[in-house]
Design a protein around this motif. Structure first.
Motif, PDB file in Angstrom:
ATOM      1  N   ALA A 655       0.647  -1.183   0.144  1.00 27.99           N
ATOM      2  CA  ALA A 655      -0.073  -0.179   0.202  1.00 27.99           C
ATOM      3  C   ALA A 655       0.715   1.004  -0.084  1.00 27.99           C
ATOM      4  O   ALA A 655       1.295   1.360   1.113  1.00 27.99           O
ATOM      5  N   PRO A 656       1.123   2.209  -0.343  1.00 27.83           N
ATOM      6  CA  PRO A 656       1.524   3.182  -1.240  1.00 27.83           C
ATOM      7  C   PRO A 656       0.889   3.994  -0.051  1.00 27.83           C
ATOM      8  O   PRO A 656       1.728   5.376   0.677  1.00 27.83           O
ATOM      9  N   GLY A 657      -0.187   4.049   0.568  1.00 23.88           N
ATOM     10  CA  GLY A 657      -0.619   5.219   1.451  1.00 23.88           C
ATOM     11  C   GLY A 657      -1.907   4.202   2.375  1.00 23.88           C
ATOM     12  O   GLY A 657      -2.012   2.991   1.132  1.00 23.88           O
ATOM     13  N   LEU A 658      -2.891   4.619   3.238  1.00 28.58           N
ATOM     14  CA  LEU A 658      -4.031   4.170   3.866  1.00 28.58           C
ATOM     15  C   LEU A 658      -4.704   5.683   4.074  1.00 28.58           C
ATOM     16  O   LEU A 658      -4.102   6.969   3.834  1.00 28.58           O
ATOM     17  N   PRO A 659      -6.232   5.193   3.504  1.00 26.16           N
ATOM     18  CA  PRO A 659      -7.211   6.303   3.366  1.00 26.16           C
ATOM     19  C   PRO A 659      -7.288   6.869   4.532  1.00 26.16           C
ATOM     20  O   PRO A 659      -8.180   5.891   5.477  1.00 26.16           O
ATOM     21  N   LYS A 660      -7.221   7.760   5.341  1.00 25.57           N
ATOM     22  CA  LYS A 660      -7.576   8.345   6.199  1.00 25.57           C
ATOM     23  C   LYS A 660      -8.196   9.497   6.389  1.00 25.57           C
ATOM     24  O   LYS A 660      -8.139  10.409   5.683  1.00 25.57           O
ATOM     25  N   THR A 661      -8.540   9.918   7.479  1.00 26.04           N
ATOM     26  CA  THR A 661      -9.149  11.759   7.987  1.00 26.04           C
ATOM     27  C   THR A 661      -8.013  11.926   8.395  1.00 26.04           C
ATOM     28  O   THR A 661      -6.879  11.505   8.874  1.00 26.04           O
TER      29      THR A 661
END
Length: 705
Positions: A655-661
């Motif tokens: 994962a290049p990044g994670l969906p975060k608030t």
């Protein structure tokens, strides 16, 4: 090895009699990777702390459980009440026998804004800096003293009254992290109005839903702001939200707009001329500065309110998709946030050299309790941060720490893991020796991030690491180590705060005695607990009080070890059933992040035709590392070693990044859909820091192993 004398750990009705052993550090052989090291409070922190001995914590905790009314009345003696009754904490937690309720100091009158401002000025703190405001760009900064903040709050409270706001009304606040946000919150409290702060990243539809639900007649907003290199235009979002609200039958009478863009330094690539956003053109639009000038000098006295007067409503996600308006009241919330901020961050009004920094946004409960109310009630000097930790480079947190001499830093594990990925050199470029207490909030901190805080930021033992467990609904910390008294275990929230009675229940509602795992509940009321869901009493009962009658249900699972320490295993719906075995996603994530090449991991349940579900892991690597077959094998073996073969991820996706608030929470519903093979239907994604990461993860499914 250091050894504490034998003592009684009293956790409500649970008792453990055994010595707690700890060292600097001691490796032990414990199951499932838990608590392999125990760290005593640093001597310098313990020496200066309000509570510097474990025995003192246990004594006060017993008092808070055995006579909570007396305990909390004594705490409230340190605050100002215009009229003080002899009532303490009263409650009924079991809906089967009587209506559920909680009251604190019923019949008393007070005002939280007065306690934050006038009370501190009266004890000689008027010239103390209340906030150092640090803008998105390092060049933008200012400070404001308690006396200056008081003047602005009085002024804006007159503005609100001039716009028809009265005791009991709800005011919507949709602002970036500017000082006017704190001013607006305190001004509402000063006149007995409720504030409803909406995170300035929500969509127009989300904002409209909250405005209509709370029947807000006035909204305070801004033209826009910069978040890192990104320009966010707020005013068009508000215009659309008000249009939607009006279409639903609700009309907002006043929109008061802070012209923020014209006064800040734009990031590279943005022209100053392009920053202007139209303000004040509509019939109900007003410029903040113009209104402040108009009402300057107008009397706006404090409104003394009943102890149980509603203070604010803050909307949080609901399992049904409709946000819940969590309602907090005045005296109980005030007393609880004052006490938890005082003891858990060891705030001292007589130590002007201390600087406290909570990096949270006021759109979330952390900003309410531990950036505005808690620190101000304690007379603290705080940093009020508009920016993000990675802008303009990953040294921003440490540069600001050095600049202001920050002694207490409170941030999220997500931010810490991101900074870990960037490398230790960004920390070591700056002098962070002022730091004494490092706090984390928002999710359980994995041991690897905890140890990085301790070893790299805290230079191997100078700082106490305080992992705090709590919720929007609780108002303040529920489980956290006192920094000068409680030995800390990486990854554990440790022991309950004063007046908090944690109870573990199995799915049948039976109490889990001693060491064990179950649904985390609280067996008695505390002053800061929510008083309901705004306008929806049944939802309050069905969500929190009916699942386990007689208890407040957190929705989280927890494990208690043989020392009585609590380990949060994650949301109950984040537990997965694999071949008849319940597994914690947080536990698998904790194992994966112990690998030296892993920066962050998120695990969800994916469908499996044989086992029902299987662990699906999204893994982000540290800089300069690549995913290959060898690393995949090492990660799976690590999970096998730490937990067992049953917990081994069936799928590991880079994962290049994670969906975060912005609050740092990973949006797991999106990850679950991606793991299930969905290409869309992810719902509202406007609150994410980076929406593009969703498509990257979808595209990355073809490369999973």
């Amino acid at each position: 090895m250091w050894r504490l004398s034998e003592r009684l750990i009293h956790l409500g009705h649970l008792k453990f009699r055994r010595p707690l052993r700890f060292a600097r550090p001691v490796s032990t052989s414990r199951p499932r990777g838990e608590g392999q090291k125990v760290f005593p409070p640093p001597p310098d922190v313990a020496k200066r702390a309000h509570i510097g001995q474990l025995d003192e914590y246990h004594r006060l905790y017993r008092e808070s459980i055995e006579d909570p009314g007396k305990f909390w009345r004594n705490i409230a003696e340190e605050l100002h009440f215009e009229k003080r009754s002899d009532k303490g904490l009263e409650s009924n937690m079991d809906y089967r026998f009587a209506p559920v309720f909680a009251r604190f100091m019923a019949g008393s009158t007070t005002n939280i804004a007065f306690n934050c401002l006038e009370r501190n000025i009266q004890r000689g703190l008027g010239d103390r800096v209340a906030y150092y405001w640090e803008g998105n760009e390092p060049a933008d900064r200012q400070s404001i003293t308690y006396a200056q903040l008081h003047q602005q709050v009085m002024n804006f409270s007159a503005v609100l009254r001039g716009h028809g706001v009265k005791n009991g009304d709800v005011v919507a606040i949709y602002l970036p992290m500017v000082l006017e946000l704190a001013v607006a919150m305190l001004a509402c409290a000063r006149i007995g109005a409720l504030h409803s702060v909406v995170f300035a990243g929500f969509s127009a539809e989300s904002l409209a839903t909250r405005i209509v639900d709370a029947k807000c007649g006035v909204i305070v907003t801004a033209d826009g702001f910069f978040r890192g290199a990104k320009r966010v235009a707020l005013k068009p979002i508000v215009d659309e939200a008000l249009r939607i609200a009006k279409g639903g039958g609700h009309d907002v009478t006043s929109a008061i707009v802070v012209q923020h863009l014209r006064r800040v330094t734009p990031p590279e690539g943005h022209d100053i001329e392009q920053q202007e956003t139209r303000c004040g053109g509509g019939r109900h639009e007003f410029i903040y500065d113009v209104e402040m000038d108009k009402y300057r000098g107008v009397e706006s006295p404090v409104e003394w309110v009943d102890a149980e007067q509603p203070l604010f409503v803050l909307y949080t996600s609901g399992s049904t998709g409709k946000p819940k308006g969590i309602l907090h009241t005045t005296a109980g919330y005030m007393t609880y946030t004052y006490a938890t901020a005082k003891y858990n961050f060891d705030l001292h009004a007589d130590r002007p050299e201390d600087v406290y920094w909570c990096t949270a946004d006021c759109g979330w409960i952390t900003g309410h309790s531990y950036l505005v109310y808690g620190p101000l009630l304690n007379g603290a000097t705080s940093v009020f941060f508009e920016g993000i930790p990675s802008h303009p480079d990953p040294s921003r947190l440490w540069r600001v720490t050095e600049q202001y001499g920050v002694t207490r830093l409170y941030t999220s594990p997500t931010a810490i893991r991101a900074l870990m990925t960037s490398g230790d050199e960004w920390v070591r470029k700056h002098d962070c020796k002022s730091l004494k207490i490092l706090g984390t909030v928002g999710e359980p901190i994995n041991p690897a991030a905890w140890l990085w805080m301790h070893d790299v930021v805290g230079e191997g033992g100078r700082c106490s690491v305080v992992d705090t467990y709590w919720q929007t609904e609780t108002g303040g910390h529920m489980i956290a180590p006192l920094p000068g008294a409680v030995p800390q275990k990486p990854g554990s929230a440790t022991l309950p705060c004063f007046g908090v009675q944690p109870v573990l229940l199995d799915d049948a509602g039976k109490v889990v005695e001693g060491a064990g795992e179950g649904n985390l509940c609280f067996g008695r009321a505390w002053p800061g607990m929510l008083r309901g869901v705004y306008g929806d009493k049944e939802r309050f009962l069905s969500t929190y009080m009916k699942p386990f009658p007689g208890y407040y249900f957190t929705g989280d699972g927890a494990r208690r070890d043989e020392d009585g320490y609590l380990w949060i295993t994650g949301r109950v719906d984040d537990l997965m059933n694999v071949g008849g075995h319940l597994l914690s996603t947080a536990e698998i994530e904790g194992a994966l992040t112990q690998h030296q090449k892993v920066a962050e991991a998120a695990v969800v349940a994916a469908p499996d035709p044989v086992k029902g579900s299987q662990p699906y892991a999204f893994v982000t690597l540290k800089a300069d590392h690549e995913m290959d077959d060898r690393l995949l094998g090492e990660l799976r073996q690590l999970v096998r070693d730490k937990i067992g073969a049953i917990a081994q991820p069936g799928t590991i996706q880079l994962a290049p990044g994670l969906p975060k608030t912005r609050s740092g929470k990973v949006t797991r519903r999106i990850l679950r859909k991606i793991a299930e093979g969905a290409d869309g239907g992810f719902g509202d994604t406007t609150t994410l820091v980076d929406e593009t990461v969703i498509q990257q993860l979808i595209d990355g499914r073809s490369k999973t192993s």
